[in-house]
Design a protein around this motif. Structure first.
Motif, mmCIF file in Angstrom:
data_model
loop_
_atom_site.group_PDB
_atom_site.id
_atom_site.type_symbol
_atom_site.label_atom_id
_atom_site.label_comp_id
_atom_site.label_asym_id
_atom_site.label_seq_id
_atom_site.Cartn_x
_atom_site.Cartn_y
_atom_site.Cartn_z
ATOM 1 N N GLN A 53 0.824 -1.205 0.000
ATOM 2 C CA GLN A 53 0.000 0.000 0.000
ATOM 3 C C GLN A 53 0.861 1.259 0.000
ATOM 4 N N LEU A 54 1.912 1.252 0.805
ATOM 5 C CA LEU A 54 2.793 2.410 0.874
ATOM 6 C C LEU A 54 3.430 2.715 -0.474
ATOM 7 N N LEU A 55 3.894 1.697 -1.164
ATOM 8 C CA LEU A 55 4.515 1.918 -2.473
ATOM 9 C C LEU A 55 3.530 2.553 -3.453
ATOM 10 N N ILE A 56 2.295 2.105 -3.427
ATOM 11 C CA ILE A 56 1.258 2.677 -4.297
ATOM 12 C C ILE A 56 1.035 4.146 -3.967
ATOM 13 N N ILE A 57 0.840 4.439 -2.699
ATOM 14 C CA ILE A 57 0.532 5.805 -2.262
ATOM 15 C C ILE A 57 1.720 6.739 -2.470
ATOM 16 N N VAL A 58 2.915 6.286 -2.156
ATOM 17 C CA VAL A 58 4.102 7.126 -2.349
ATOM 18 C C VAL A 58 4.266 7.482 -3.820
ATOM 19 N N LYS A 59 4.050 6.527 -4.706
ATOM 20 C CA LYS A 59 4.146 6.812 -6.139
ATOM 21 C C LYS A 59 3.088 7.829 -6.559
ATOM 22 N N GLN A 60 1.887 7.737 -6.002
ATOM 23 C CA GLN A 60 0.843 8.712 -6.308
ATOM 24 C C GLN A 60 1.240 10.108 -5.828
ATOM 25 N N ILE A 61 1.757 10.193 -4.608
ATOM 26 C CA ILE A 61 2.161 11.484 -4.037
ATOM 27 C C ILE A 61 3.279 12.111 -4.865
ATOM 28 N N THR A 62 4.319 11.344 -5.149
ATOM 29 C CA THR A 62 5.464 11.897 -5.874
ATOM 30 C C THR A 62 5.102 12.245 -7.317
ATOM 31 N N ASN A 63 4.251 11.457 -7.945
ATOM 32 C CA ASN A 63 3.804 11.785 -9.305
ATOM 33 C C ASN A 63 2.988 13.081 -9.307
ATOM 34 N N HIS A 64 2.111 13.219 -8.315
ATOM 35 C CA HIS A 64 1.278 14.424 -8.217
ATOM 36 C C HIS A 64 2.131 15.676 -7.977
ATOM 37 N N LYS A 65 3.136 15.549 -7.113
ATOM 38 C CA LYS A 65 4.001 16.683 -6.791
ATOM 39 C C LYS A 65 5.018 16.976 -7.892
ATOM 40 N N GLY A 66 5.328 15.974 -8.691
ATOM 41 C CA GLY A 66 6.336 16.150 -9.733
ATOM 42 C C GLY A 66 7.758 16.133 -9.209
ATOM 43 N N GLU A 67 7.928 15.639 -7.999
ATOM 44 C CA GLU A 67 9.263 15.505 -7.414
ATOM 45 C C GLU A 67 9.305 14.277 -6.510
ATOM 46 N N LEU A 119 0.729 9.827 5.691
ATOM 47 C CA LEU A 119 -0.315 9.410 6.627
ATOM 48 C C LEU A 119 -1.687 9.898 6.173
ATOM 49 N N ASP A 120 -1.746 11.144 5.734
ATOM 50 C CA ASP A 120 -2.996 11.721 5.258
ATOM 51 C C ASP A 120 -3.517 10.957 4.036
ATOM 52 N N ALA A 121 -2.641 10.688 3.091
ATOM 53 C CA ALA A 121 -3.042 9.975 1.870
ATOM 54 C C ALA A 121 -3.461 8.534 2.173
ATOM 55 N N MET A 122 -2.765 7.888 3.080
ATOM 56 C CA MET A 122 -3.135 6.510 3.446
ATOM 57 C C MET A 122 -4.523 6.496 4.089
ATOM 58 N N HIS A 123 -4.769 7.441 4.974
ATOM 59 C CA HIS A 123 -6.066 7.537 5.641
ATOM 60 C C HIS A 123 -7.180 7.793 4.619
ATOM 61 N N LYS A 124 -6.964 8.762 3.731
ATOM 62 C CA LYS A 124 -7.966 9.108 2.717
ATOM 63 C C LYS A 124 -8.221 7.963 1.739
ATOM 64 N N GLY A 173 -8.327 4.844 2.545
ATOM 65 C CA GLY A 173 -9.026 3.768 3.226
ATOM 66 C C GLY A 173 -8.147 2.665 3.785
ATOM 67 N N SER A 174 -6.871 2.948 3.978
ATOM 68 C CA SER A 174 -5.970 1.940 4.538
ATOM 69 C C SER A 174 -6.405 1.554 5.951
ATOM 70 N N ILE A 175 -6.248 0.293 6.276
ATOM 71 C CA ILE A 175 -6.615 -0.201 7.604
ATOM 72 C C ILE A 175 -5.437 -0.177 8.572
ATOM 73 N N PHE A 176 -4.257 0.198 8.081
ATOM 74 C CA PHE A 176 -3.066 0.153 8.928
ATOM 75 C C PHE A 176 -2.991 1.349 9.865
ATOM 76 N N LYS A 177 -2.520 1.074 11.082
ATOM 77 C CA LYS A 177 -2.386 2.113 12.100
ATOM 78 C C LYS A 177 -1.245 3.052 11.752
ATOM 79 N N GLU A 178 -1.335 4.260 12.275
ATOM 80 C CA GLU A 178 -0.286 5.253 12.057
ATOM 81 C C GLU A 178 1.076 4.715 12.490
#
Length: 85
Positions: A11-25, A34-39, A41-46
């Motif tokens: 899940q982290l690899l998916i979300i990190v790629k989304q964040i970095t692609n969106h930011k362009g860096e 943490l915010d993106a994982m929560h949004k 629907g991840s079930i993993f604790k902080e």
């Protein structure tokens, strides 16, 4: 929405790629992640997410804390990480 049959690492690899692609860096903060994982629907604790990023999956940390270690991310500075390409 994330597939909650995936591991935290997957899940982290998916979300990190989304964040970095969106930011362009190739850089993200723990807070952004943490915010993106929560949004997504991840079930993993902080605490689990933080452990994966800061220790278990970080290439430039001491590797004696976990039996299995991955080099998915690198720590740039406090709270700031990048995908280890």
């Amino acid at each position: 929405m994330l597939n909650n049959n995936l591991t935290c690492r997957e899940q982290l690899l998916i979300i990190v790629k989304q964040i970095t692609n969106h930011k362009g860096e190739n850089e993200f903060t723990i807070i952004e992640l943490l915010d993106a994982m929560h949004k997504s629907g991840s079930i993993f604790k902080e605490s689990t997410i933080r452990t994966h990023i800061t220790s278990r999956c970080c290439a430039n940390v001491t590797k004696y804390h976990h039996q299995t270690h991955y080099d998915d991310y690198i720590r740039i500075s406090r709270g700031i990480y990048a995908l280890n390409k």
